[in-house]
Design an enzyme around this catalytic site. Structure first.
Site, short mmCIF file in Angstrom:
data_model
loop_
_atom_site.label_atom_id
_atom_site.label_comp_id
_atom_site.label_asym_id
_atom_site.label_seq_id
_atom_site.Cartn_x
_atom_site.Cartn_y
_atom_site.Cartn_z
N LYS A 4 -7.20 -5.03 -4.88
CA LYS A 4 -5.88 -5.33 -4.31
C LYS A 4 -5.73 -6.83 -4.08
O LYS A 4 -4.70 -7.42 -4.43
CB LYS A 4 -5.69 -4.57 -3.00
CG LYS A 4 -5.56 -3.06 -3.14
CD LYS A 4 -5.31 -2.42 -1.79
CE LYS A 4 -5.13 -0.91 -1.92
NZ LYS A 4 -4.80 -0.27 -0.63
N ASP A 45 0.85 -1.18 0.00
CA ASP A 45 0.00 0.00 0.00
C ASP A 45 0.90 1.24 0.00
O ASP A 45 2.11 1.15 0.27
CB ASP A 45 -0.90 -0.03 1.23
CG ASP A 45 -1.79 1.20 1.33
OD1 ASP A 45 -2.33 1.62 0.31
OD2 ASP A 45 -1.92 1.73 2.44
N LYS A 46 0.31 2.39 -0.28
CA LYS A 46 1.10 3.63 -0.28
C LYS A 46 0.90 4.44 1.00
O LYS A 46 1.82 4.61 1.79
CB LYS A 46 0.77 4.49 -1.50
CG LYS A 46 1.60 5.77 -1.58
CD LYS A 46 1.12 6.68 -2.69
CE LYS A 46 -0.18 7.38 -2.34
NZ LYS A 46 -0.03 8.37 -1.25
N ASP A 74 -1.38 -0.84 6.07
CA ASP A 74 -1.61 -0.33 7.43
C ASP A 74 -3.07 -0.08 7.76
O ASP A 74 -3.40 0.18 8.91
CB ASP A 74 -0.85 0.99 7.62
CG ASP A 74 -1.51 2.15 6.89
OD1 ASP A 74 -1.89 1.97 5.72
OD2 ASP A 74 -1.66 3.22 7.49
N ARG A 128 -5.86 4.03 -8.07
CA ARG A 128 -7.32 4.06 -8.06
C ARG A 128 -7.91 2.66 -7.89
O ARG A 128 -8.91 2.30 -8.49
CB ARG A 128 -7.86 4.68 -9.34
CG ARG A 128 -7.62 6.17 -9.48
CD ARG A 128 -8.37 6.95 -8.43
NE ARG A 128 -8.39 8.38 -8.70
CZ ARG A 128 -8.85 9.29 -7.85
NH1 ARG A 128 -9.31 8.91 -6.67
NH2 ARG A 128 -8.86 10.57 -8.15
N ASP A 169 -4.38 1.72 -13.97
CA ASP A 169 -5.40 2.36 -13.15
C ASP A 169 -6.50 1.36 -12.81
O ASP A 169 -6.64 0.30 -13.42
CB ASP A 169 -5.98 3.59 -13.86
CG ASP A 169 -6.82 3.22 -15.07
OD1 ASP A 169 -6.59 2.14 -15.64
OD2 ASP A 169 -7.70 4.01 -15.45
N LYS A 189 -17.24 17.51 2.05
CA LYS A 189 -15.80 17.35 1.82
C LYS A 189 -15.51 15.88 1.59
O LYS A 189 -15.99 15.03 2.33
CB LYS A 189 -15.01 17.85 3.03
CG LYS A 189 -13.51 17.69 2.90
CD LYS A 189 -12.78 18.27 4.10
CE LYS A 189 -12.68 17.30 5.25
NZ LYS A 189 -13.80 17.27 6.15
#
Length: 1333
Positions: A980, A502-503, A1022, A974, A941, A745
Site C-alpha cells: 500500500k 482502504d476498504k 482505519d 490482496r 492483484d 480459523k
C-alpha cells in the site's frame, strides 16, 4: 501463541550457550526417564489425564505417573538452561545454531533483560520513577529552548541577522529599535502560543502524577500514594474503573475464575473489553492479599520497549513451605499496561514491572512523521527568489551610488565625499561593502516578518475552530468530531489529486453480519435472511436459515445421539475426511439459486465408519451410523447422509464457538453482548447464537458452549494467537468426551495451504473438495462477502503430550522463544481437515457511493487498495460507484515478472487505443477529442505487485504507474501494508517525473517543486495495516472506526466516516487554500510595495541608502497596520456566501492557478511595484515648496508616502475580499484611520520618555495642515484603486472565474427566493448530510 498464559509471537533472540557433553547426557537421561515412566504407566494401564485434569502451564495431573514424567522432563530442561547459560558466559562465541523460523529471521543482537524481585512489595532500586513529563519547557529552560527552536528556522535567523545589523550605525539606514521590536513582537506571539500549549501539558502532567495508587504492604494491607511515587517491585491494588498506574504483572484477581477484564481505549482506541489472567500458579495460586505478599519470586523480562501486543518474560518462584520451585512463562496475557482501565473485576493485585517513561504507553508516545504543507514548500522556494531580488537591488544601488559619487556627488563640496569620515571611505572596496550592507538592511522589508506568525495563527484557527467543531462532520452515533492533528497541511486538503482508500472499515462500516456459510463444499444459508433483524426467541430461525441443516440436526436429535456427538466435539477423523453429503448437495427450498454450491459425495458410505480405533471413533460411529444402516434403501441412505451432515455441522459450530478471543459482557438489559478485538469473530459467534449454537462463557479452564440445547464445557489446552504471518488462530481443546482437537480459523488462502494433501481428493460432484471450496469462495466473493476458512484436526493423547512438552519448554524460554513457538505452531497446524467457509457481510457506510461520486466529479482520482480477494474488492467497488462498467474491466494478474511486463504493455496499448485519457491536456494530441470514449477501470492483484514493485523491478513500476494514470478507477486487491505504501510512493514519483518532462538541471528541480504544490496524495484508512500508507502519503486521514486508533494516531486528520472526507476536502480544504494563497500574496505585496517606495527614493538621494521612513513607522507598518486586516481576511473570507454551493459544484475544486509562480510574481511583485511607484511619485511631486506649511523635507515626503501607501494596500485587501463581515470591516477601517493619531502621539511619547526624535516631532502636525498632503492621499487612492478595479472588472466580465459565476447564481437565487438544485444533486447532498446549511 499461548497456552493459557499465551506466549505470544514476537521476535526474539537466543542468548544460550552451546550445550556441552554434560548437557547432552542430561538430555538423554531426561528423555529416557520420560519414556520409561510412560512405559510403566502404559504397562499398568494407568489412566492418562482425563476430564478433570488441570490445563495450566504448571498443571498437576491426578495421574502420578504423568506427573513424575512431567517433573523429570522439566527438571532436566531447567538443568539444560543453567548449563546453557554457564556455557554462554564461559564462551561468548559458542552460540547455538537455531532452527530457521517460519515467521521471523534470526536476529544477531542479544536483547537486554531486567529482573524484578517480589519481596514483601519492597521497591527495587536503579529504575526510573513513575512520574511522567510531557511538557517541553520549565521556567529555566523555556527561554533558551524556545529561542533555539525559533532561530533554527532559516527565516527567523534571517530576521535576527537583520535586526543585529540595524544597530550598527555606520551601515544601517534605520535605527535598531524598529526591526528589533518587530522581531520581538513576532517572537512574543509565538512564545505565547508555545507557553499556552505547554501550560496545558504541565496541568495534565500534574493531574496524572498526583492520581492515587494503592500500594499493598507486606501484611496485605494497603495505603495510598500518588502515582509519581510508584516504584518497580511494589505490589499495587487496582479496583474497578481505575487506571493502571504502571505496567503491572497480574498476580491475583478477585473473580472466581481468576480472570480480569480491561478496557484499552487509551492505549489503542478499542472499546471492547479484553481478558487478562494472573500468573498461572494452579494449586499454589494465592486467594488473598497476604498470600500474594508471602510469595518469593523473580521476574526476568525484556528491556522496556514500545511493543503493545507482545511481552517476553518468565517468573521464577522460589520453593517455600514445602512447595516446589516453579518457572513459568509470562506474556502479554498476564500484563496490565499503564493507561488501561479495570472493568467488572472487583480488584486485582499486580507487580510493578515498568514505570513512567519506560511504560509501554509512554514508549509509544512518538510523534508522527513531520510533513510540510505545499505552501510551505512554495514559500521556501519563492523566498529564495525574493532574496535574490533583494541582492540584485543591493548590487544595482551600490554600483549606481559609486557612479553617482564619481560623476556628480564629488562636485558637491558640502557632502565631503572626498573626506575620510564616518560612513564615507576613500577605499573603493570598503565603500562598496558598506553600501551593500546598507542597502541589504534597507531592502530587508521585502520579506514579510509578520507572514510566518500570521500563517501559524490562521492555520491553528482553521483547524481548531472550523474543522474540529464542524457539526456537519460529527458522527451521529459516537458523537466524535473531526480532528485536525496537523494543521500545517490545511492547504493541502484543497489540492488533492489522488485518494488512496482502504476498504474494510473505511468504505464499509465494519459491522459484520453472518450471511451464508459452506460446509464441506456445500453452500448453506441465504443472503436474503438477515439474522440481526429476526426475533432472538424464534424457534424456526434455524430452519429458515437453511432447512437442510435443520433437518440434519433434527435427524440426529431424533436418533438420540446428538448429545453424544456434541460431547465428542464433532466427527471422527474418518468422517472429517469425507466430502459433502448428498443431503447437503440438494437445492435449498428457500433459495434454489444456491444449487450451484451443492455437491454430492460419491461412495461416501465407504468412509463413514471408523477405520480403526482412535480418539472419538466409537462415539462417532454410533452417532453417524454403520455400513449396514447406509444400505437399507433410499430412506436409510438419506438418513445416513443427514447423520454425516449433522456431524460436520457440529464440527463447524464447535470450531466457531471455541476458536476465538471473545468474552461475554453482562448487560443491564439482559441481552448477551460479545466483546472482542475482531468484528469478524463477533459476527460469527453472534450468528451462531441466533441459530442455536451459543458460546456461553469463559471459565478458568476453558469455555462453555451450548449446541441446540446441549451444554458442554471444553477444556482449552493451548491457544495459538492470530499472527499476520500465519494468517490464522488456533485453539487446542479437550472435549468432554476426552477427545483433543485443534480448531483453526483464518484467511482462506492461509488455511487451505495447511490442509492434508489428500483433503481435496475426495470427490464432490465433478471435482474434489478443494475445487468445490474454491467455487464457494468465488460465489461468496461475487456477493461482496468476506470469507474465513474453518479447519480442524484430531490429536492423539500421546501426540499432544509430546508436542505440548516441547511447547511448554519453548514457552518458558526468555530468549529464542518466538522462533521455537513459530516452528511448533507450523508443526501442529499441518494436515488439517477442511470443515467449511464462513461468509460475512460488511455493509457500506452511509453516503459512500455519493461521496466517491463527488470526489470523482471534483477531478480526484480514487483508488481502493485492500487485502481482500479480487471478487470481493470488485463488488465493493461496483457498489460504491467507483467501477461503472464491470463488463469491461481491465485485469492485471500476472504470475511472473515477464508476464507482468507483457500484460502492462498490452494494457497501455489498449488504453491508448480504446479509452479516453484521464487528463486530456497531458495526453491529447492534434486537438483530438476523447469525449466519446470511456475511461479505463483497472484491477490489480497483490501477486502482480510483487513482481512490479521493488528495486529489481527493472522499470515495471513506471510502466504500471503509466497504466494506472490513464485509468479513471483503480482497485488493488490482496495487497500487504508495505505494498500500500509502495503504491503511494510509486504514483508520487511518477507524477514528479511527468512534471519534469525532458528538462534538466535546475529547471528540472524547479518543475518538481512546482508539482509538489500543484497536487497532493491523500491516503485514508482505519486500521494498523493502513499506517504505512497513511504515513507515505502527503496527507493522511484516519477513520475513527472499530479497529482501534492506530490509523488515527498516525494520521494528519481524522474523521468518523468516509463521507465526511468530501466536506473536509471540498469545503475546508478549498477555503484553506483560498485564504492562505491570498494571505501569502498580499503579505509579499504590501512589503514589496514598501520596499519599492524606498527603492524609488534612491534615485532622488544619490543612492546614498537614506531611508524615507523611520524605523518605528516601518515596524508598525509591517506588524500592526497591515497585518490585522489580512489576518481577519484569512480566517473569515470565503469566495461564496453559502458553503453548500461549493459542495454543489465539486468540479470547481483545486483551481491550480490560485497560487503559482506566475500569479505570485504578478500580484505580489509586479502589482506591488506599480502601486509603490504610484504612491511615491504622486506624493513626491505633490510637495509644497512655499507657503506657511512647507512640506519639502525628507520626513514630510516620507510620511506622505507612508500614509498613501498604507491607504493603497488597505484598499487592496478590501478589494480582494469576497465576503465582508463586521470584524473585517472594523479592522480595515481602523488599520488606516489609526495611522493619523499614531503619527502625532508617538513623537509625544518619545518626548515624554526623554528621547526626542527630529524625524518625528512636529512633522505630522505641520503635514496635516498642508492641503497637498490630503490631495496626495486622494489621488493615490483613486489611481491605485482605479487601475485595480478596471482589471478586476475586466476579469469578472470577460474572463470570470468559476466562483464568480457561482456567486452570481447565489445572488439570482436570493432575489428569486428559491434555488433549483436538481433532484440528483439534492439526493447526493442529502446522502452526505449537507443539504441544508
Amino acid at each position: 501463541m499461548r497456552r493459557k498464559g499465551s506466549p505470544d509471537g514476537e521476535r526474539s533472540v537466543s542468548d544460550g550457550g552451546e550445550r556441552t557433553s554434560v548437557a547432552e547426557v542430561l538430555d538423554r537421561i531426561a528423555t529416557a526417564s520420560f519414556s520409561a515412566i510412560r512405559s510403566v504407566g502404559d504397562a499398568f494401564n494407568v489412566p492418562r489425564r482425563g476430564k478433570g485434569a488441570s490445563c495450566g502451564l504448571t498443571r498437576q495431573s491426578t495421574d502420578p505417573i504423568n506427573l513424575a514424567a512431567f517433573r523429570a522432563r522439566r527438571t532436566s530442561q531447567r538443568l539444560l538452561d543453567v548449563q546453557g547459560r554457564n556455557a554462554g558466559e564461559a564462551s561468548p562465541k559458542a552460540q547455538p545454531k537455531r532452527r530457521p523460523s517460519l515467521m521471523h529471521a534470526p536476529s544477531k543482537k542479544v536483547a537486554q533483560t531486567r529482573a524484578v524481585h517480589l519481596n514483601d512489595g519492597q521497591p527495587a532500586g536503579d529504575f526510573v520513577g513513575n512520574g511522567i513529563r510531557t511538557a517541553k519547557y520549565n521556567i529555566l529552560t523555556f527561554l533558551p529552548l524556545f529561542l533555539w527552536e525559533m532561530f533554527s528556522r532559516a527565516a527567523y535567523f534571517y530576521f535576527l541577522i537583520q535586526a543585529g545589523l540595524a544597530w550598527v550605525e555606520v551601515v544601517s539606514p534605520f535605527g535598531g529599535w524598529g526591526s528589533t521590536l518587530a522581531l520581538l513582537f513576532v517572537l512574543i506571539v509565538a512564545a505565547i502560543k508555545a507557553i499556552w500549549e505547554d501550560i496545558k501539558r504541565h496541568q495534565e502532567d500534574r493531574s496524572t502524577n498526583a492520581s492515587t495508587a494503592h500500594v499493598v504492604n507486606g501484611d496485605g494491607s494497603s495505603r495510598d500514594i500518588p502515582w509519581r511515587d510508584v516504584r518497580v517491585g511494589q505490589v499495587l491494588r487496582v479496583e474497578d474503573d481505575e487506571l493502571f498506574p504502571a505496567d503491572l504483572l497480574c498476580l491475583h484477581s478477585a473473580l472466581p475464575d481468576k480472570a480480569c477484564f480491561i478496557k484499552t481505549t487509551n492505549l489503542d482506541g478499542e472499546s471492547n473489553l479484553k481478558v487478562r489472567r494472573p500468573v498461572d500458579l494452579r494449586e499454589d495460586a494465592p486467594v488473598e492479599e497476604a498470600e500474594v505478599m508471602r510469595l518469593r519470586a523473580t521476574v526476568t523480562c525484556e528491556a522496556p520497549n514500545n511493543k503493545l501486543h507482545t511481552f517476553r518474560g518468565r517468573v521464577n518462584i522460589a520453593a517455600d513451605g514445602g512447595k516446589r520451585p516453579l518457572t513459568l512463562p509470562v506474556t502479554m496475557n498476564e500484563m496490565l499496561l499503564r493507561g488501561c482501565m479495570l472493568k467488572n473485576s472487583r480488584y486485582i493485585l499486580g507487580l510493578v514491572i515498568y514505570t513512567g517513561p519506560e511504560s509501554r504507553i509512554q514508549m509509544n508516545a512518538a510523534k508522527t512523521p513531520n510533513k510540510v504543507g505545499s505552501y510551505d514548500h512554495f514559500l521556501n522556494f519563492q523566498i529564495v527568489f525574493v532574496i535574490l531580488l533583494q541582492a540584485a537591488l543591493c548590487v544595482f544601488c551600490a554600483v549606481a551610488s559609486i557612479i553617482w559619487r564619481q560623476m556628480s556627488g564629488i562636485k558637491h563640496y558640502n557632502l565631503a565625499l572626498g573626506a575620510n569620515v564616518q560612513g564615507n571611505f576613500t577605499n573603493g572596496w570598503a565603500y562598496t561593502f558598506v553600501l551593500l550592507v546598507t542597502f541589504w538592511i534597507l531592502f530587508s522589508y521585502l520579506v514579510p516578518i509578520s507572514l510566518f506568525v500570521t500563517l501559524e495563527i490562521v492555520k491553528f484557527w482553521q483547524g481548531f475552530l472550523y474543522i474540529n467543531w464542524d457539526e456537519e462532520m460529527r458522527d451521529p452515533e459516537s458523537g466524535n468530531y473531526a480532528r485536525a492533528r496537523n494543521t500545517n497541511l490545511n492547504e493541502d486538503l484543497g489540492k488533492v489529486d489522488y485518494v488512496f482508500s482502504d476498504k474494510t472499515g473505511t468504505l464499509t462500516s465494519n459491522e459484520m453480519q453472518l450471511r451464508e456459510l459452506a460446509i464441506k463444499g456445500a453452500n448453506f444459508g441465504s443472503s436474503k435472511l438477515r439474522l440481526e433483524d429476526q426475533d432472538e426467541g424464534s424457534e424456526d430461525l434455524f430452519r429458515r436459515f437453511d432447512a437442510r441443516l435443520a433437518d440434519a440436526a433434527a435427524a440426529m436429535q431424533a436418533s438420540g445421539r446428538w448429545e453424544e456427538l456434541v460431547r465428542a466435539g464433532g466427527s471422527s477423523a474418518e468422517a472429517l475426511a469425507v466430502g459433502p453429503s448428498a443431503a447437503a448437495a440438494k437445492p435449498r427450498p428457500a433459495d434454489a439459486a444456491a444449487a450451484e454450491g451443492g455437491r454430492t459425495a460419491a461412495n461416501q458410505e465407504d468412509h463413514v465408519a471408523p477405520a480403526g480405533p482412535g480418539p472419538g471413533s466409537e462415539s462417532d460411529a454410533r452417532a453417524i451410523g454403520s455400513h449396514g444402516s447406509s444400505r437399507n434403501g433410499p430412506r436409510g441412505s438419506d438418513n445416513q447422509e443427514q447423520m454425516l451432515l449433522a456431524g460436520h455441522l457440529v464440527d463447524f459450530w464447535t470450531n466457531i464457538c471455541v476458536c476465538h478471543s471473545l468474552i461475554v459482557e453482562d448487560s443491564q438489559d439482559g441481552q448477551v453482548h460479545y466483546q472482542g478485538p475482531s468484528p469478524d469473530e463477533v459476527a460469527l459467534v453472534e450468528g451462531g447464537r441466533r441459530l442455536g449454537f451459543e458460546f456461553l462463557r469463559r471459565n478458568k479452564d476453558g469455555v462453555d458452549v451450548r449446541m441446540l440445547g446441549v451444554e458442554v464445557a471444553f477444556e482449552v489446552l493451548n491457544v495459538l494467537e492470530y499472527s499476520s504471518a500465519r494468517g490464522c488462530m488456533s485453539v487446542i481443546a479437550r472435549a468432554p468426551g476426552s477427545n483433543i482437537r485443534l480448531f483453526c480459523k483464518g484467511s482462506d488462502s492461509k488455511v487451505l495451504a495447511m490442509l492434508r494433501p489428500e483433503a481435496g481428493g475426495g470427490k464432490a460432484g465433478a471435482g474434489g473438495l478443494a475445487a468445490a471450496t474454491h467455487e464457494n469462495l468465488h460465489i461468496f466473493a461475487t456477493h461482496g462477502l468476506r470469507t474465513l476458512a474453518v479447519a480442524t484436526r484430531l490429536l492423539g493423547e500421546e501426540e499432544w503430550t509430546e508436542w505440548d512438552a516441547r511447547y511448554q519448554s519453548a514457552a518458558a524460554q526468555l530468549e529464542g522463544r518466538d522462533e521455537a513457538l513459530a516452528d511448533l505452531a507450523a508443526e501442529v497446524e499441518a494436515d488439517l481437515e477442511l470443515v467449511g467457509v464462513t461468509a460475512i457481510e460488511d455493509k457500506l457506510q452511509a453516503g459512500v457511493p455519493e461521496a466517491i461520486q463527488t470526489l470523482l466529479d471534483a477531478g480526484i482520482k480514487v483508488w481502493v487498495i485492500t487485502g481482500d480477494k479480487q471478487e470481493t474488492a470488485i463488488n465493493i467497488a461496483i457498489a460504491c460507484n467507483l467501477i461503472r462498467r464491470p463488463d469491461s474491466l481491465l485485469l492485471c494478474n500476472a504470475g511472473s515478472r515477464e508476464a507482468a511486463a507483457a500484460r502492462l504493455d498490452t494494457l497501455l496499448a489498449e488504453l491508448k487505443a480504446h479509452y479516453a485519457p484521464l487528463d486530456p491536456e497531458r495526453h491529447t494530441r492534434d486537438g483530438a477529442s476523447h469525449s466519446a470514449l470511456p475511461q479505463g477501470e483497472l484491477v490489480i492483484d497483490g501477486g502482480t505487485l510483487d513482481h512490479v514493485l521493488g528495486p529489481k523491478s527493472g522499470g515495471l513500476d513506471r510502466a504500471l504507474a503509466a497504466v494506472c494514470a490513464r485509468c479513471g478507477a483503480v482497485v488493488i486487491c490482496r495487497s500487504s501494508p508495505s505494498q500500500k505504501a509502495a503504491v503511494v510512493r510509486m504514483m508520487s514519483e511518477y507524477e514528479m517525473s511527468q512534471a519534469e518532462g525532458g528538462s534538466r538541471g535546475w529547471y528540472r528541480w524547479y518543475k518538481r517543486q512546482m508539482r509538489k504544490q500543484a497536487g497532493r496524495m491523500l491516503a485514508i484508512g482505519d486500521g494498523a495495516n493502513d499506517v504505512a500508507m497513511i504515513q507515505a502519503a502527503d496527507v493522511g486521514v484516519g477513520i475513527m472506526g472499530k479497529e482501534g486508533r492506530q490509523a488515527v494516531n498516525n494520521s494528519d486528520y481524522a474523521v468518523a466516516q468516509f463521507r465526511f472526507l468530501t466536506r473536509l476536502l471540498l469545503l475546508h480544504g478549498s477555503l484553506s487554500a483560498y485564504r492562505l494563497s491570498r494571505l501569502i500574496k498580499y503579505s509579499f505585496y504590501k512589503n514589496i510595495a514598501f520596499g519599492g517606495m524606498l527603492f524609488f527614493y534612491q534615485f532622488y538621494c544619490g543612492f546614498s541608502g537614506q531611508a524615507l521612513v523611520d524605523d518605528i513607522s516601518a515596524a508598525a507598518y509591517n506588524v500592526i497596520f497591515t497585518s490585522l486586516p489580512i489576518l481577519f481576511f484569512a480566517v473569515l473570507d470565503r469566495p461564496l456566501r453559502k458553503h453548500k454551493t461549493m459542495l454543489r459544484f465539486p468540479q470547481t475544486y483545486n483551481p491550480r492557478s490560485s497560487l503559482t509562480t506566475l500569479t505570485f510574481w504578478k500580484n505580489g511583485v509586479l502589482m506591488a511595484t506599480i502601486d509603490a511607484a504610484i504612491c511615491f511619485f504622486i506624493s513626491y511631486y505633490a510637495t509644497v515648496a512655499s507657503g506657511a506649511h512647507m512640506a519639502t523635507d525628507v520626513w514630510s515626503i516620507g510620511k506622505t508616502t507612508f500614509v498613501t501607501l498604507l491607504g493603497t494596500v488597505t484598499l487592496e485587501v478590501a478589494l480582494v475580499s469576497r465576503f465582508w463581515t463586521w470584524p473585517f470591516f472594523i479592522f480595515v477601517v481602523l488599520s488606516y484611520v489609526l495611522v493619523f493619531p499614531f503619527q502625532i502621539l508617538f513623537p509625544l511619547a518619545e518626548m515624554a520618555g526623554g528621547v526626542p526624535d527630529s524625524a518625528q516631532y512636529g512633522v505630522a502636525e505641520n503635514l496635516y495642515q498642508t492641503p497637498a498632503f490630503w490631495l496626495a492621499c486622494i489621488l493615490t487612492a483613486l489611481v491605485s484603486f482605479g487601475h485595480r478595479f478596471i482589471e478586476r472588472g475586466f476579469v469578472w466580465i470577460f474572463r470570470p472565474q468559476d466562483t464568480m459565476i457561482m456567486r452570481e447564481m447565489e445572488v439570482v437565487a436570493e432575489r428569486l427566493g428559491e434555488e433549483d438544485i436538481g433532484w440528483q444533486t439534492a439526493r447526493r447532498l442529502d446522502a452526505l448530510s449537507m443539504a441544508v446549511m
